[in-house]
Design a protein around this motif. Structure first.
Motif, PDB file in Angstrom:
ATOM      1  N   ALA A   7       4.003  11.832 -12.854  1.00 43.66           N
ATOM      2  CA  ALA A   7       4.716  11.546 -11.618  1.00 43.66           C
ATOM      3  C   ALA A   7       3.770  11.200 -10.473  1.00 43.66           C
ATOM      4  CB  ALA A   7       5.558  12.754 -11.234  1.00 43.66           C
ATOM      5  N   ALA A   8       2.507  11.430 -10.684  1.00 43.40           N
ATOM      6  CA  ALA A   8       1.557  11.265  -9.590  1.00 43.40           C
ATOM      7  C   ALA A   8       1.322   9.797  -9.273  1.00 43.40           C
ATOM      8  CB  ALA A   8       0.240  11.925  -9.967  1.00 43.40           C
ATOM      9  N   THR A   9       0.944   9.553  -8.035  1.00 46.18           N
ATOM     10  CA  THR A   9       0.544   8.200  -7.679  1.00 46.18           C
ATOM     11  C   THR A   9      -0.813   7.925  -8.309  1.00 46.18           C
ATOM     12  OG1 THR A   9       0.199   9.325  -5.582  1.00 46.18           O
ATOM     13  CG2 THR A   9       1.616   7.414  -5.525  1.00 46.18           C
ATOM     14  N   GLU A  48      -3.277  13.014  -3.334  1.00 48.98           N
ATOM     15  CA  GLU A  48      -2.843  14.401  -3.116  1.00 48.98           C
ATOM     16  C   GLU A  48      -2.540  15.123  -4.414  1.00 48.98           C
ATOM     17  OE1 GLU A  48       1.276  12.449  -1.971  1.00 48.98           O
ATOM     18  OE2 GLU A  48      -0.739  11.676  -2.207  1.00 48.98           O
ATOM     19  N   TYR A  49      -2.624  14.431  -5.525  1.00 46.48           N
ATOM     20  CA  TYR A  49      -2.303  15.058  -6.803  1.00 46.48           C
ATOM     21  C   TYR A  49      -3.525  15.610  -7.536  1.00 46.48           C
ATOM     22  CZ  TYR A  49       2.277  13.003  -6.197  1.00 46.48           C
ATOM     23  OH  TYR A  49       3.499  12.676  -5.712  1.00 46.48           O
ATOM     24  N   VAL A  78      -3.317  19.382  -8.507  1.00 42.50           N
ATOM     25  CA  VAL A  78      -2.382  19.657  -9.598  1.00 42.50           C
ATOM     26  C   VAL A  78      -2.941  19.135 -10.924  1.00 42.50           C
ATOM     27  CG1 VAL A  78      -0.107  19.114 -10.503  1.00 42.50           C
ATOM     28  CG2 VAL A  78      -0.363  19.730  -8.119  1.00 42.50           C
ATOM     29  N   THR A  94       4.176  20.467  -8.776  1.00 41.94           N
ATOM     30  CA  THR A  94       4.043  19.018  -9.023  1.00 41.94           C
ATOM     31  C   THR A  94       3.086  18.343  -8.054  1.00 41.94           C
ATOM     32  OG1 THR A  94       5.821  18.370  -7.534  1.00 41.94           O
ATOM     33  CG2 THR A  94       6.444  18.881  -9.798  1.00 41.94           C
ATOM     34  N   GLY A  95       2.801  18.993  -6.938  1.00 46.77           N
ATOM     35  CA  GLY A  95       1.899  18.367  -5.985  1.00 46.77           C
ATOM     36  C   GLY A  95       2.599  17.461  -4.994  1.00 46.77           C
ATOM     37  N   GLU A  96       3.895  17.291  -5.123  1.00 44.51           N
ATOM     38  CA  GLU A  96       4.608  16.481  -4.125  1.00 44.51           C
ATOM     39  C   GLU A  96       5.726  17.310  -3.522  1.00 44.51           C
ATOM     40  OE1 GLU A  96       6.142  13.093  -6.162  1.00 44.51           O
ATOM     41  OE2 GLU A  96       6.885  14.287  -7.803  1.00 44.51           O
ATOM     42  N   ARG A 118       7.945   7.216   0.139  1.00 46.45           N
ATOM     43  CA  ARG A 118       6.529   7.397  -0.166  1.00 46.45           C
ATOM     44  C   ARG A 118       5.751   6.127   0.170  1.00 46.45           C
ATOM     45  NH1 ARG A 118       5.632  10.494  -5.860  1.00 46.45           N
ATOM     46  NH2 ARG A 118       5.233   8.465  -6.758  1.00 46.45           N
ATOM     47  N   ASP A 176       5.285   3.426  -1.621  1.00 49.23           N
ATOM     48  CA  ASP A 176       4.597   2.679  -2.676  1.00 49.23           C
ATOM     49  C   ASP A 176       5.532   1.840  -3.537  1.00 49.23           C
ATOM     50  OD1 ASP A 176       5.844   4.894  -3.700  1.00 49.23           O
ATOM     51  OD2 ASP A 176       4.280   5.369  -5.154  1.00 49.23           O
ATOM     52  N   ARG A 221      10.997  10.195  -5.264  1.00 50.04           N
ATOM     53  CA  ARG A 221      10.789  10.487  -6.672  1.00 50.04           C
ATOM     54  C   ARG A 221      12.046  10.170  -7.499  1.00 50.04           C
ATOM     55  NH1 ARG A 221       7.544  11.669 -10.903  1.00 50.04           N
ATOM     56  NH2 ARG A 221       9.070  12.163 -12.464  1.00 50.04           N
ATOM     57  N   THR A 253      10.573   7.139 -12.930  1.00 46.28           N
ATOM     58  CA  THR A 253       9.982   6.669 -14.179  1.00 46.28           C
ATOM     59  C   THR A 253      11.025   6.202 -15.183  1.00 46.28           C
ATOM     60  OG1 THR A 253      10.046   8.907 -15.054  1.00 46.28           O
ATOM     61  CG2 THR A 253       8.025   8.239 -13.967  1.00 46.28           C
TER      62      THR A 253
END
Lengths: 273, 440
Positions: A192-194, A232-233, A236, B163-165, B349, B351, B394, B417
């Protein structure tokens, strides 16, 4: 005059250093040749014939001449019954070849260690065997760097590990596959990360016998993070990689006799989505 | 001279260390390029409590958190019946081995404390089971009846830590509630939590209402209403209920969108038979024309930084997507696939751009990079349209219509995704969803 010494020092270091660099590349070859030596030492008499077999072709010219030489025949007779080999294909041949062969084999041995001098006029198998035995004892320290320094500490695996050295790279690939397969189940890719494909994490993993994890450390972190600056990932991704290594333990599928090879691993986790 | 003698030993040492370091590299190095994409297995036992009322609340909160996380598709909430350990105090480390046995990657252990009749404390700790360490510890002070939002906030915190987001659970969705058959529908503007709870009608009447759009950074929406028989653009503050007609324009106005700073509105107006994109300053109410092409230019949407605009135009023959600067300069076509593109929305986001596309008689929702690369069609059905992004960029929700007079209108969601396609719970038939930013 005062320049002389420093310049000479610099030149020496440069030349010898450079030479060591290039010489290091040749070491794997020398290593491969260690195998015949071992075979010889196991039982000098029996192995003589075995060691001789492969290089026959190298001396085809000599064959006719040697065949006629009767003296070595007696020796061969002694050997043959003990061997219980059924050498239907001209024992004479084998016999005769012994002398040139062994010396050839011995020469490469010299590279790592110059003790054995088989070129002595009076060729003596026992003497040679003795020398080679010494080589075995001293090998780890003196000339076996390529066979992994870790092996010296692991005497009980040394023997097996060295025997496998010839096919070392192939086996290593299998171990890499085993680890990679295990990691497939344990490692959740940061999908899921950029810029996920640039989130590469490099880990140094130390394992203990039995495949349990002794330590996992991030290495080259700054260098890796340069692949995707400011992402930012990263936290993680790094945590996930370390968690995956812990989750997969114990790595008990790795062959114990090769512990010297896998006791410290570098893992590059590079997600390919 | 002295310099050379000083440098030389250093040089020599350097060379030696270099040589010594060579054999040390002979470690087995393994490249691992394939991992799984399985959901994170998370254990969320009911929150601990002392009184029965607290216990009920604790169970409800844990249920909401489990549902939130599971709905994201990134987590699998484990069945509490399988848990081996029953914690009695969340301030001590859990027995990680017990949680490893039930295959939990992460553990949420929480507690509820009543401070007074109108104030409770909801606390939880998030543990990484395999690393054996705490990832997060959070305490919320709230009123007992606000437990649902507290649970969503807890879900957001857990989601973010793992998840970091940032999460998206403490947010709402505005949609058009539809009743009746396709030929005679009543459409009303409604709002609900992102999980379908607490649905409320925003407007009293039964006027035809279309295309609600959230302001990217506040709880304000703009929408089209046929209140005066003409479609007009209205602004509605959801918190206060204050409604405002944004100018009385001659001709048709449609596809309104607020800018990220909330100070201007971008929309399409029809003037003398030509549909162009205009930007309206909400303070001065003055409008500026951004496109001048004789083609139809619609569905403009700002990038999160407010510097770019993506829109839809048929100037190339078929409706395709274009980007331009916020002042209308530098127009660039970004979509080149077959079919017709519409309803582009810039991701929060920044992007990606989501869009609807029709090709070969099928409609689908897709995403592409902001320069048009990496186009991916995520869904395909009889009619998928009106994509809108979750606050973290997301998840995309969109309206899906089924074939036939009785065909239902529903709201569906899909992951960026292309995974985790699922229906969003709505009270009845629903269309034209718009996802709010995170609640303050």
């Amino acid at each position: 005059m005062k320049f002389g010494l420093p310049i000479s020092l610099a030149l020496h270091i440069g030349v010898f250093g450079g030479f060591t660099f290039f010489a290091a590349e040749a070491k794997p070859l020398a290593d491969a040749k260690v195998i015949p030596v071992q075979i010889l030492t196991v039982a000098p008499e029996t192995n003589v014939s075995a060691a001789i077999k492969p290089p026959k072709r190298d001396v085809p010219d000599d064959l006719p001449e040697i065949m006629t030489s009767p003296t070595p025949m007696e020796n061969a007779d002694e050997v043959a019954p003990e061997l219980k080999v059924t050498p239907k294909n001209e024992p004479v041949e084998k016999q005769a070849v012994i002398t040139p062969e062994v010396t050839e084999d011995a020469e490469p041995i010299k590279e790592p260690e110059k003790k054995p001098k088989p070129k002595e006029p009076s060729f003596d198998l026992d003497a040679l065997a003795g020398l080679i035995d010494k080589t075995r004892e001293t090998a780890p320290e003196a000339n076996q760097q390529v066979a992994l320094e870790s092996e010296t500490a692991q005497a009980r695996f040394e023997e097996i590990a060295r025997r496998a050295e010839g096919a070392g790279s192939a086996l290593a690939a299998t171990e890499a596959d085993l680890v990679a397969n295990a990691m497939y189940k344990c490692w959740r890719m940061p999908a899921a990360a950029t810029d996920a494909e640039n989130l590469q994490v490099r880990l140094n993993v130390k394992l203990v016998i039995g495949g349990y994890v002794e330590s996992v450390k991030l290495i080259d972190q700054a260098e890796s993070r340069r692949l995707s600056p400011g992402n930012e990932y990263w936290d993680v991704a790094e945590r996930g990689a370390i968690a995956a290594v812990n989750k997969c333990a114990p790595y008990d599928f790795l062959p114990e006799e090769r512990y010297g090879v896998w006791r410290e691993l570098i893992l590059n986790l590079r997600p390919q989505l | 001279m002295t310099r050379i003698t000083r440098i030389l030993p250093i040089l020599a040492i350097w060379l030696f260390t270099l040589l010594l370091s060579l054999p040390a590299q002979a470690q087995l190095e393994i490249d691992i390029t394939k991992g799984n994409l399985d959901p994170v297995q998370i254990a969320v036992p009911d929150f601990l409590a002392t009184t029965q009322a607290e216990r009920d609340l604790g169970a409800q909160i844990a249920t909401v958190i489990r549902a939130d996380l599971e709905r994201s598709g990134l987590f699998k909430a484990l069945d509490p019946a399988s848990f081996l350990e029953t914690q009695t105090n969340i301030d001590y480390k859990p027995t990680f081995a017990d949680w490893r046995v039930v295959k939990a990657d992460a553990l949420v252990s929480g507690r509820i404390k009543t401070e007074s009749a109108s104030r409770i404390l909801v606390e939880f700790r998030l543990w990484d089971v395999f690393a054996g360490q705490q990832l997060k510890g959070v305490r919320f002070a709230t009123t007992p009846d606000n437990w649902r939002r507290t649970a969503h906030k807890a879900s957001d915190a857990i989601y973010e830590a793992l998840t970091g987001e940032s999460g998206y659970f403490d947010s709402r969705i505005v949609f058009i509630d539809e009743k009746g058959p396709k030929t005679n529908k009543t459409k009303r503007l409604a709002i609900m939590d992102q999980d379908g709870e607490n649905p409320v009608y925003l407007l009293g009447g039964s006027d035809l209402v279309l295309t609600p759009r959230f302001s990217p950074n506040s709880q304000t929406i703009v929408y089209l209403s046929y209140e005066n028989d003409n479609p007009n653009v209205y602004l509605l503050d959801i918190e206060t209920g204050r409604r405002e007609l944004l100018g009385d324009f001659p001709g048709m106005t449609y596809a309104p969108h607020l800018s990220p700073d909330g100070k201007s509105l971008i929309l399409t107006m029809e003037r003398r038979g030509n549909n162009d994109i205009y930007v309206m300053d909400l303070t001065s109410r003055s409008t500026t024309r951004l496109t001048t092409d004789p083609a139809i230019d619609v569905s403009a949407s700002y990038s999160p930084d407010g510097k770019k605009i993506v829109f839809n135009s048929d100037r190339g023959g078929t409706p395709q997507l274009y980007t331009m600067d916020a002042n209308g300069k530098n127009v660039k076509r970004i979509s080149f696939g077959k079919g017709r593109y519409s309803a582009p929305i810039w991701s929060p986001r920044g992007d990606k751009i989501a869009f609807a596309r029709s090709a070969d008689g099928k409609f689908g929702i897709g995403v592409m990079d902001v320069d048009g690369r990496n186009e991916r069609i995520l869904t395909e059905s009889y009619l998928d349209e009106s994509p809108t992004w979750s606050p973290n960029g997301r998840v995309i929700i969109f309206s899906r219509e089924y074939r036939g007079v009785e065909g239902r209108n529903e709201v569906w969601s899909i992951d960026l995704t292309g995974q985790n396609l699922r229906r969003v719970e709505t009270p009845g038939m629903a269309s034209d969803p718009a996802w709010s930013p995170l609640l303050p």
